[in-house]
Write a protein that holds these residues in place. Structure first.
Motif, short mmCIF file in Angstrom:
data_model
loop_
_atom_site.label_atom_id
_atom_site.label_comp_id
_atom_site.label_asym_id
_atom_site.label_seq_id
_atom_site.Cartn_x
_atom_site.Cartn_y
_atom_site.Cartn_z
N UNK A 1 2.54 1.59 -3.34
CA UNK A 1 1.54 1.97 -4.34
C UNK A 1 1.25 3.47 -4.25
N UNK A 2 1.11 3.95 -3.01
CA UNK A 2 0.83 5.37 -2.81
C UNK A 2 1.95 6.22 -3.38
N UNK B 1 0.83 -1.21 0.00
CA UNK B 1 0.00 0.00 0.00
C UNK B 1 0.86 1.26 0.00
N UNK B 2 1.89 1.25 0.84
CA UNK B 2 2.76 2.42 0.93
C UNK B 2 3.49 2.65 -0.40
N UNK C 1 1.99 5.89 -7.34
CA UNK C 1 0.82 6.28 -8.13
C UNK C 1 0.43 7.75 -7.97
N UNK C 2 1.01 8.43 -6.96
CA UNK C 2 0.60 9.83 -6.78
C UNK C 2 1.49 10.77 -7.59
N UNK C 3 1.04 11.06 -8.75
CA UNK C 3 1.75 12.02 -9.57
C UNK C 3 0.88 13.26 -9.69
N UNK C 4 1.51 14.38 -9.92
CA UNK C 4 0.72 15.60 -10.04
C UNK C 4 0.01 15.60 -11.39
#
Lengths: 152, 421
Positions: free
Chosen positions: A87-88, A84-85, A91-94
């Motif tokens: 993946x976060x 999960x960490x 996957x978090x792109x602006x």
């Protein structure tokens, strides 16, 4: 401000049977919970069937199933947490939508256009103490009227 | 065929047991990580750190039939310890004396603005109208019966200053009414479930929802996503997803406190939980398309986790039905379900996990809510009764959400606010 003054504990407004009932039932639930913990002392377990109880608690106790059970639990937990960490992080792109807006305050005209409202009415409404907003059946603003208030 | 059926049956039994167990430890681990990485460095909540700048804030308070609470709420909001702010109370066509109370207060307090909606429109439209008439870029939204901590704005604004990508910051609601059993259990629930999950979700990337009762928004971000949706039963879950879909960031700030009232009757609690579950299901249906969009991959874990919890509720229902039927139909017709009366080691593990989760969460929130440990005694009701209520509302809410007409306006449901002193 003490946060304790905000707490409402008006237990005295409940009558004695109500207070007794909730306290007693809670104590009973704890006993029921401890029953999960102390099955050897539980008469219900024996009444429910000695064979089933023996099978679950004595013949196949959890420690005889091997330490691999617990290590599997732990492995699954850490794998899930790490996944999960990770993946976060990955996957978090602006994104484009957000980037276009960042640091930009929206001009009054844009607000007025979005709401289909009159920019002058919005500006007057922002400065007034009391405002009445009229909507149509779909929830769209049709009029913003100001009221005068005499400050006391 | 029989083997396949047995395999599926065993899988379902395992799922019912292991899913909540795994989630509980994931939450605990995530919350502990959040505390270690961020929370433990913070000063006490009533001594917020100095900020580089103090952008002005508009406090929005939507009110519907809040004649009994409006004055207390507004007066508390006006005590905000922040350099520049305005308070906007939005009277959403109330049928009681809310309008008169607010008008009287507006005449006494220059920082207060009152926005009357000519007709009742629902919370989403009320908030949107209030934001249009707000002078400032940061909107701090609280409910009409919520008492804002004077330092809440400082704690929330620091996130907006820190990063322009932050669109919303949600606070830490604490329950005021603790007279009855239901009130006391909910005090623990807001730490053990709500607070713990939010901390864990912060560690794992995304928040499922902000708390509608206290959230600060960046107005330009709200404009970007088209504000609150008027057809969603829970506008807070919906706006969280709308913002994150546009790749804005939302955060949790445990030091930003608000003191709230919760139902203290079973009927009130049921209505509230049913609405929450229905709102969750609506958001699930509305956002199903994200699974086909790699751009929104950061939201997949949240979506999958919520879907799995809905499936878990239905699986529990199925097992319960089979267990009851087992008493009626001839032996061998149905697969075996162990009696819940015979304690097993699985029960010990689940019981211990539950108590551990309560203990950890109470310790985490004891920084903000003194004497929280005393509440532990009442928490035994949570796994035995609240789980049942929450599971039942999830089961009841999903078909309601499926068959609810798209675009149908969501109106206010005035909850029961418990016993007042």
């Amino acid at each position: 401000m003490s946060t304790q003054t905000l707490i409402i504990d008006a237990r005295h407004q409940l009558n004695l049977p109500q207070r007794m009932l909730s306290s007693t039932l809670t104590a009973m639930l704890w006993m029921l919970w401890f029953y999960l913990w102390l099955p050897a002392l539980s008469l219900l377990a024996w009444l429910s069937g000695f064979r089933a109880f023996y099978q679950q608690m004595i013949a196949q106790p959890v420690w005889l199933r091997g330490p691999q059970t617990f290590s599997m639990y732990l492995l699954t937990l850490f794998a899930a947490a790490c996944a999960l960490a990770l993946w976060a992080r990955l996957s978090q792109r602006q994104g484009l939508g957000c980037a276009l807006q960042q640091g930009r305050t929206v001009p009054l005209f844009d607000y007025a256009q979005h709401f289909g409202a009159n920019a002058g009415e919005i500006e007057t409404g922002r400065d007034a103490s009391v405002v009445v907003v009229h909507h149509d059946a779909e929830g769209r603003i049709v009029q913003i009227a100001t009221q005068t208030v005499r400050h006391g | 065929m029989l083997t396949l059926f047995t395999t599926i049956w065993d899988f379902l039994l395992g799922y019912v047991f292991y899913y909540p167990l795994l989630m509980s430890y994931l939450w605990m681990l995530g919350a502990a990580l959040y505390f270690y990485n961020r929370e433990r460095h913070d000063p006490p909540f009533n001594r917020p750190p100095l900020l580089a700048s103090y952008p002005p804030v508009s406090v929005l308070i939507p009110c519907y039939n809040e004649g009994d609470n409006a004055e207390e709420t507004v007066m508390q909001a006006l005590k905000l310890d922040y350099p520049e702010f305005e308070v906007i109370a939005i009277n959403d066509g109330s049928r009681d004396n809310t309008g008169a109370v607010l008008d009287r207060l507006a005449a006494q307090h220059p920082k207060l603005k009152v926005v009357h909606l000519a007709q009742n429109q629902g919370k989403a439209v009320a908030l949107t109208s209030g934001s249009l008439l707000a002078r400032h870029e940061i909107l701090l939204c609280i409910d009409g019966d919520a008492l804002l901590d004077p330092h809440a704005a400082d704690w929330m604004v620091r996130h907006f200053i820190e990063h322009p990508k932050v669109a919303a910051v949600t606070g830490n609601p604490r329950i005021r009414n603790r007279s009855t059993l239901l009130g006391r259990v909910q005090v623990g629930e807001f730490s053990s479930i709500v607070g713990m999950i939010k901390r864990a979700q912060m560690s794992y990337g995304r928040l499922f929802t902000v708390s509608g009762v206290i959230t600060a928004f960046r107005k330009s971000a709200m404009h970007d996503v088209g504000y609150w949706s008027s057809d969603m039963m829970t506008e807070d879950i919906d706006i969280s997803w709308k913002l994150q879909r546009r790749e804005w960031e939302i955060r949790f700030e445990p030091n930003a406190l608000v003191w709230i009232l919760m139902p203290e009757t079973v009927k009130g609690l049921w209505k509230q939980r049913l609405r929450w579950a229905q709102g969750g299901a609506q958001v699930l249906l509305k956002n199903a398309d994200i699974l086909g969009q790699p751009r929104l991959a950061s939201l997949w874990p949240l979506y999958i986790e919520y879907s799995l919890s809905v499936v878990w509720s239905y699986t529990m229902l199925m097992l319960l039905v089979v267990w009851i039927l087992d008493f009626i139909v001839p032996v061998g017709w149905l697969p075996m379900v162990d009696s819940p009366i015979v304690p097993e080691w699985n029960g010990v593990l689940l019981g211990a996990t539950c108590l551990l989760q309560f203990a950890l969460s109470k310790w985490l929130d004891s920084r903000y809510d003194q004497g929280l440990g005393r509440n532990y005694y009442w928490m035994i009701w949570y796994p035995l009764v609240f789980w049942v209520i929450n599971t039942a509302t999830t089961i009841a809410a999903f078909p309601k959400a499926v068959f609810r007409q798209r675009g149908q306006r969501a109106r206010w449901i005035s909850p029961d606010r418990g016993i007042r002193a």
